[in-house]
Design an enzyme around this catalytic site. Sequence first.
Site, PDB file in Angstrom:
ATOM      1  N   GLY A 231       0.823  -1.205   0.000  1.00  0.00           N
ATOM      2  CA  GLY A 231       0.000   0.000   0.000  1.00  0.00           C
ATOM      3  C   GLY A 231       0.850   1.244   0.000  1.00  0.00           C
ATOM      4  O   GLY A 231       2.054   1.203   0.278  1.00  0.00           O
ATOM      5  N   PRO A 232       0.243   2.397  -0.307  1.00  0.00           N
ATOM      6  CA  PRO A 232       0.977   3.671  -0.315  1.00  0.00           C
ATOM      7  C   PRO A 232       1.501   4.020   1.068  1.00  0.00           C
ATOM      8  O   PRO A 232       1.053   3.460   2.081  1.00  0.00           O
ATOM      9  CB  PRO A 232      -0.089   4.684  -0.789  1.00  0.00           C
ATOM     10  CG  PRO A 232      -1.165   3.864  -1.411  1.00  0.00           C
ATOM     11  CD  PRO A 232      -1.162   2.557  -0.704  1.00  0.00           C
ATOM     12  N   PRO A 233       2.448   4.945   1.156  1.00  0.00           N
ATOM     13  CA  PRO A 233       2.982   5.354   2.471  1.00  0.00           C
ATOM     14  C   PRO A 233       1.899   5.959   3.351  1.00  0.00           C
ATOM     15  O   PRO A 233       1.037   6.711   2.885  1.00  0.00           O
ATOM     16  CB  PRO A 233       4.049   6.395   2.114  1.00  0.00           C
ATOM     17  CG  PRO A 233       4.397   6.127   0.685  1.00  0.00           C
ATOM     18  CD  PRO A 233       3.162   5.609   0.040  1.00  0.00           C
ATOM     19  N   GLY A 234       1.961   5.633   4.643  1.00  0.00           N
ATOM     20  CA  GLY A 234       1.064   6.248   5.614  1.00  0.00           C
ATOM     21  C   GLY A 234      -0.295   5.610   5.732  1.00  0.00           C
ATOM     22  O   GLY A 234      -1.152   6.115   6.466  1.00  0.00           O
ATOM     23  N   GLY A 236      -0.998   2.702   7.061  1.00  0.00           N
ATOM     24  CA  GLY A 236      -1.144   1.928   8.291  1.00  0.00           C
ATOM     25  C   GLY A 236      -0.630   0.515   8.215  1.00  0.00           C
ATOM     26  O   GLY A 236      -1.080  -0.349   8.980  1.00  0.00           O
ATOM     27  N   LYS A 237       0.326   0.234   7.343  1.00  0.00           N
ATOM     28  CA  LYS A 237       0.858  -1.129   7.219  1.00  0.00           C
ATOM     29  C   LYS A 237       1.601  -1.544   8.486  1.00  0.00           C
ATOM     30  O   LYS A 237       1.391  -2.638   9.012  1.00  0.00           O
ATOM     31  CB  LYS A 237       1.791  -1.202   6.003  1.00  0.00           C
ATOM     32  CG  LYS A 237       1.112  -0.860   4.684  1.00  0.00           C
ATOM     33  CD  LYS A 237       2.041  -1.042   3.508  1.00  0.00           C
ATOM     34  CE  LYS A 237       3.172  -0.023   3.496  1.00  0.00           C
ATOM     35  NZ  LYS A 237       2.702   1.352   3.330  1.00  0.00           N
ATOM     36  N   THR A 238       2.472  -0.673   8.982  1.00  0.00           N
ATOM     37  CA  THR A 238       3.226  -0.989  10.204  1.00  0.00           C
ATOM     38  C   THR A 238       2.297  -1.099  11.406  1.00  0.00           C
ATOM     39  O   THR A 238       2.442  -1.994  12.250  1.00  0.00           O
ATOM     40  CB  THR A 238       4.298   0.088  10.450  1.00  0.00           C
ATOM     41  OG1 THR A 238       5.126   0.192   9.296  1.00  0.00           O
ATOM     42  CG2 THR A 238       5.148  -0.265  11.649  1.00  0.00           C
ATOM     43  N   GLU A 455      -9.348  32.494 -11.030  1.00  0.00           N
ATOM     44  CA  GLU A 455      -9.999  31.625 -10.055  1.00  0.00           C
ATOM     45  C   GLU A 455     -11.513  31.701 -10.181  1.00  0.00           C
ATOM     46  O   GLU A 455     -12.213  30.697  -9.962  1.00  0.00           O
ATOM     47  CB  GLU A 455      -9.566  32.005  -8.636  1.00  0.00           C
ATOM     48  CG  GLU A 455      -8.072  31.886  -8.378  1.00  0.00           C
ATOM     49  CD  GLU A 455      -7.547  30.486  -8.634  1.00  0.00           C
ATOM     50  OE1 GLU A 455      -8.337  29.519  -8.511  1.00  0.00           O
ATOM     51  OE2 GLU A 455      -6.357  30.338  -8.967  1.00  0.00           O
ATOM     52  N   HIS A 458     -12.649  29.230 -12.840  1.00  0.00           N
ATOM     53  CA  HIS A 458     -12.754  27.862 -12.320  1.00  0.00           C
ATOM     54  C   HIS A 458     -14.056  27.682 -11.540  1.00  0.00           C
ATOM     55  O   HIS A 458     -14.748  26.656 -11.687  1.00  0.00           O
ATOM     56  CB  HIS A 458     -11.572  27.557 -11.399  1.00  0.00           C
ATOM     57  CG  HIS A 458     -10.272  27.360 -12.111  1.00  0.00           C
ATOM     58  ND1 HIS A 458     -10.112  26.450 -13.129  1.00  0.00           N
ATOM     59  CD2 HIS A 458      -9.050  27.949 -11.938  1.00  0.00           C
ATOM     60  CE1 HIS A 458      -8.864  26.486 -13.563  1.00  0.00           C
ATOM     61  NE2 HIS A 458      -8.199  27.393 -12.853  1.00  0.00           N
TER      62      HIS A 458
END
Length: 647
Positions: A231-234, A236-238, A455, A458
């Site tokens: 998964g991407p960094p951050g 929650g893998k750890t 702006e 947009h």
Amino acid sequence: MIDKKLKNRSNFFWIYAVIFAVFLIIFFFRSSFSNPKKIDQDTFFEILSKKKIEKIIVKHKELVQVYLKKEFLNENENINNYDKKKFIGQQNPLQYEFEIGDLQFFQRKFEEYKKKYKLNTVIDFKNQQEYTITKFFFDYGIFFVLLILFWIFLFKRISAAGSGPGGQIFNIGKSKAKLFDENDDVKITFKDVAGLEGAKEEVQEIVEFLKSPQRYTKLGGKIPKGALLIGPPGTGKTLLAKAVAGEAKVPFFSLSGSDFVEMFVGVGASRVRDLFEKAKEKSPCIIFIDEIDAIGRARGKSSIAGSNDERENTLNQLLTEMDGFGTNINVIVLAATNRSDILDKALLRPGRFDRTILVDPPELNERIEIFKVHLKKLVLSKNVNIGFLARQTPGFSGADIANVCNESALIAARKSRKKIKNQDFLDAIDRIIGGLEKKNKIIKPNEKKRIAYHEAGHAVISWLLEHASPLVKVTIIPRGRSLGSAWYLPEERQITTPEQMKDEICALLAGRSAEEIIFKSVSTGALNDLERVTKQAQSMVVIFGLNDRIGNISYYDSTGQDDFNFSKPYSEKTAQIIDEEISKIISEQYNRSKKILKNNEEKLVLLANRLLEKEVLFREDLKKIFGERPFSDEIDDMLKKTADNIT
């Protein structure tokens, strides 16, 4: 306690070092006492004629040592006060020495002087070795004994320090894994992991394996040897891996893939062996290797031959250890990476990492749960809307949400508030996404006017198009590297249609369209818009197969091997068609945005003027100009309920 012992060892080390230095100085100083003064033969016979010499010693038929009588020591300039005190009552010290060429000639002349001046000077001859083993030991033995003792002490100190901080000479092949067990204060369970419901379901089975392995083995099943968190960094893998250890209540070895890497040959493989030996002793347990891509990169892809041999040796040892586990060892390896595409295929095969668990960025409901976890410790006001904050943070990981909560508390404290308000969270999101607000940045009036219309363009297009993201606020206050920005509440889709992608391109091009309509020219302020537009149009043609001329063809390589292929996967003729179709999509949407803005030019001018006046406009301000948004949906309904929180 360990620091105190190391400190005591350090103190003893310095004491021994000082003692050794003192003895060393004394040794060399003592050696300097016996250094005689060099003279020639004429000077010797002159001194001899004055009856000052007690005796002479001829060594090896070429060196003559001269000893003076005690009553003439004061006259010798080579003797200091320390020498005089030292040799009182003892044998006269050696004073002079000189070399002779012909011993017979010297001896005849010496005898002549003795007769002539009636001398009683004694001459002695020494041709044997001066130092015996016994004499040498008594003269220099103490020094060498001290030297040996000092080196023994130093060797033991280095060996002892090898197991503690700062000393890794003798345990360089030992594993650096940190052990978490029941005696550790770190207690994390699945209750502390919000969101990640799919990933938690998969790792829950690993917990059951460790708690009651007989439940599965009695039916003939094998406990999985490893699970890979991707998964991407951050995301929650750890944290998820620690929660597995906390739920299973087993020892947890945690280390990074880079901990195996060392400049010495064979160290990485040695650390792998040591890690698995420790794990087998603590069985059942979990080994968690974070950022495993540091050693698990696919082998044989380095452009320099032999440049990655040590890393490959470490990987080979890891593969061997994982494949060598028995079914009854109860040791499971968890690993995490955000670069699974570069991992070696042998590492991913069943029997090593049997499970591949995807840890994706949290969706809306999961972000709500993550916000609830991080908001528990904060002092909140009643108007904080967690659902709205979760919708304001699409694509945010768990670490990003934790950062938003912390930043909001800092902003509220900076404003001397007693409670954190909803606006503080919005400011925190703006700070994280856009950067620091720069209110003191000097901008020329004509530049500020152009930014306001850019702006406003947009904002108008996003309000009037069906599939454009609903506007939350628009500002011309510089923030980070941008001079102005519009904030939207994007809809989270699982699939996207061509109409939705074209509406997004049209809204991105609206800023430059507004500049061309009002000022009859364009500026460089649309750089980020053009970059996003080009990538969006290119993905429609090349990746998603949403173009009629190219057809249902995708040139996307999901294996990640396109980096090694320097040739295009299509012909030059196809490349020309791709360029033409990308330009066609962008041109159509640019003309479309200009047409919509020209039809609403009065409202565009009114919105830009209010933006110049207030610098920040919210959704309610657009409603006063354009009325209700013509395309109402569930997101719009949600915003109606929380509009007071925004303003």
